[in-house]
Write a protein that holds these residues in place. Structure first.
Motif, mmCIF file in Angstrom:
data_model
loop_
_atom_site.group_PDB
_atom_site.id
_atom_site.type_symbol
_atom_site.label_atom_id
_atom_site.label_comp_id
_atom_site.label_asym_id
_atom_site.label_seq_id
_atom_site.Cartn_x
_atom_site.Cartn_y
_atom_site.Cartn_z
ATOM 1 N N ASN A 114 1.260 -1.199 0.128
ATOM 2 C CA ASN A 114 -0.353 0.051 -0.079
ATOM 3 C C ASN A 114 0.953 1.091 0.455
ATOM 4 O OD1 ASN A 114 -2.156 -1.672 0.080
ATOM 5 N ND2 ASN A 114 -2.697 -1.373 2.099
ATOM 6 N N ILE A 115 1.680 0.825 0.831
ATOM 7 C CA ILE A 115 3.127 2.457 0.835
ATOM 8 C C ILE A 115 3.957 2.661 -0.109
ATOM 9 C CG2 ILE A 115 2.639 2.905 2.709
ATOM 10 C CD1 ILE A 115 4.901 2.073 3.471
ATOM 11 N N GLY A 116 3.751 1.726 -1.496
ATOM 12 C CA GLY A 116 4.875 1.057 -2.602
ATOM 13 C C GLY A 116 5.699 0.908 -2.335
ATOM 14 N N GLN A 117 6.340 -0.114 -1.451
ATOM 15 C CA GLN A 117 7.456 -0.093 -1.372
ATOM 16 C C GLN A 117 7.867 -1.641 -1.671
ATOM 17 O OE1 GLN A 117 7.704 -0.909 3.057
ATOM 18 N NE2 GLN A 117 9.590 1.426 2.746
ATOM 19 N N CYS A 118 6.769 -2.858 -2.570
ATOM 20 C CA CYS A 118 7.064 -3.727 -2.573
ATOM 21 C C CYS A 118 5.950 -3.739 -3.958
ATOM 22 C CB CYS A 118 7.358 -4.831 -1.714
ATOM 23 S SG CYS A 118 5.337 -5.122 -0.359
ATOM 24 N N VAL A 119 5.832 -4.552 -5.130
ATOM 25 C CA VAL A 119 4.886 -4.856 -4.957
ATOM 26 C C VAL A 119 3.488 -6.494 -4.894
ATOM 27 C CG1 VAL A 119 6.415 -4.442 -7.432
ATOM 28 C CG2 VAL A 119 6.295 -7.344 -7.301
ATOM 29 N N ASN A 120 2.711 -6.840 -5.554
ATOM 30 C CA ASN A 120 2.086 -7.553 -5.693
ATOM 31 C C ASN A 120 2.614 -9.281 -4.971
ATOM 32 O OD1 ASN A 120 -0.506 -6.259 -5.181
ATOM 33 N ND2 ASN A 120 -1.065 -6.003 -6.814
ATOM 34 N N ASP A 121 1.731 -9.923 -5.309
ATOM 35 C CA ASP A 121 2.642 -11.263 -5.156
ATOM 36 C C ASP A 121 1.824 -11.810 -6.278
ATOM 37 O OD1 ASP A 121 2.182 -14.516 -4.828
ATOM 38 O OD2 ASP A 121 4.761 -13.426 -3.278
ATOM 39 N N GLU A 122 2.329 -12.184 -7.363
ATOM 40 C CA GLU A 122 1.276 -12.749 -8.577
ATOM 41 C C GLU A 122 0.759 -14.031 -8.134
ATOM 42 O OE1 GLU A 122 3.858 -13.225 -11.775
ATOM 43 O OE2 GLU A 122 5.141 -11.815 -11.214
ATOM 44 N N GLU A 123 0.835 -14.489 -7.822
ATOM 45 C CA GLU A 123 0.048 -16.390 -7.338
ATOM 46 C C GLU A 123 -1.648 -16.457 -6.596
ATOM 47 O OE1 GLU A 123 3.904 -18.074 -8.606
ATOM 48 O OE2 GLU A 123 3.424 -15.883 -6.964
ATOM 49 N N PHE A 124 -0.646 -15.282 -5.613
ATOM 50 C CA PHE A 124 -1.599 -14.743 -5.017
ATOM 51 C C PHE A 124 -2.767 -13.836 -5.328
ATOM 52 C CE2 PHE A 124 0.882 -16.920 -1.306
ATOM 53 C CZ PHE A 124 -0.524 -17.590 -0.219
ATOM 54 N N GLN A 125 -2.407 -12.623 -5.880
ATOM 55 C CA GLN A 125 -3.185 -12.083 -6.450
ATOM 56 C C GLN A 125 -4.365 -12.323 -7.631
ATOM 57 O OE1 GLN A 125 -3.461 -8.514 -6.842
ATOM 58 N NE2 GLN A 125 -5.070 -7.996 -7.869
ATOM 59 N N SER A 126 -3.401 -13.145 -8.645
ATOM 60 C CA SER A 126 -3.911 -14.435 -8.988
ATOM 61 C C SER A 126 -5.448 -14.874 -8.604
ATOM 62 C CB SER A 126 -3.804 -15.612 -9.840
ATOM 63 O OG SER A 126 -3.405 -16.647 -9.163
ATOM 64 N N PHE A 127 -5.600 -14.889 -7.109
ATOM 65 C CA PHE A 127 -6.606 -15.774 -6.568
ATOM 66 C C PHE A 127 -7.663 -14.826 -5.441
ATOM 67 C CE2 PHE A 127 -5.277 -19.557 -7.935
ATOM 68 C CZ PHE A 127 -5.451 -20.269 -7.762
ATOM 69 N N GLY A 128 -7.105 -13.598 -5.882
ATOM 70 C CA GLY A 128 -7.647 -12.034 -5.600
ATOM 71 C C GLY A 128 -7.602 -11.120 -4.044
ATOM 72 N N ILE A 129 -6.090 -12.547 -3.783
ATOM 73 C CA ILE A 129 -5.987 -11.932 -2.041
ATOM 74 C C ILE A 129 -4.425 -10.449 -2.748
ATOM 75 C CG2 ILE A 129 -4.444 -12.822 -0.911
ATOM 76 C CD1 ILE A 129 -5.166 -15.463 -0.315
#
Length: 137
Positions: free
Chosen positions: A100-115
């Motif tokens: 949320n504060i822009g220090q890192c990126v989404n985890d792709e596998e979890f993002q693909s499941f809406g987390i």
């Protein structure tokens, strides 16, 4: 007060039960990812599919964990989890603060499941047991 005797669970049943609590504790989630990646061969896809159909679990967490294992044996289980359209009611604020504060990126596998959680660093191999646990062994 004494602790109750733990149930004799298969690894598949244990993963299903544990999935409900992993988004509450970042350390537990990182260890679970490491354990699933290190011991993917321990989990039998047919038994895992049967366990998640019978037990209360978080399909998104299980699908993301199995996706991180990169084991093609789990494709049917991953697709089943994706088809469930399950949305966890647990907040993931702690797990995505740095995102949320822009220090890192989404985890792709979890993002693909809406987390929505921060990209996880791999767990230290020393923290994962080399011993494989299976009922009856």
């Amino acid at each position: 007060m004494t602790a109750s005797t733990p149930q004799d669970l298969t690894p598949e049943e244990c993963l299903a039960d544990l999935s409900l609590y992993l988004l509450q504790d970042p350390k537990a989630l990182v260890l679970a990812v490491g354990a699933v990646k290190a011991h993917a061969q321990t989990f039998q896809p047919e038994l895992l599919l049967k366990a998640i159909k019978k037990r209360r679990c978080d399909f998104n967490v299980i699908g993301a964990l199995l996706s991180k294992s990169k084991d093609s044996r789990f494709l049917e289980v991953i697709e089943y989890c994706r088809d469930q359209k399950f949305v966890s009611d647990l907040p993931t604020k702690i797990l995505c603060f740095s995102l949320n504060i822009g220090q890192c990126v989404n985890d792709e596998e979890f993002q693909s499941f809406g987390i929505r959680i921060s990209q996880m660093d791999p767990v230290d191999e020393k923290k994962i047991s080399k011993r494989v646990f299976r009922s009856g062994q």
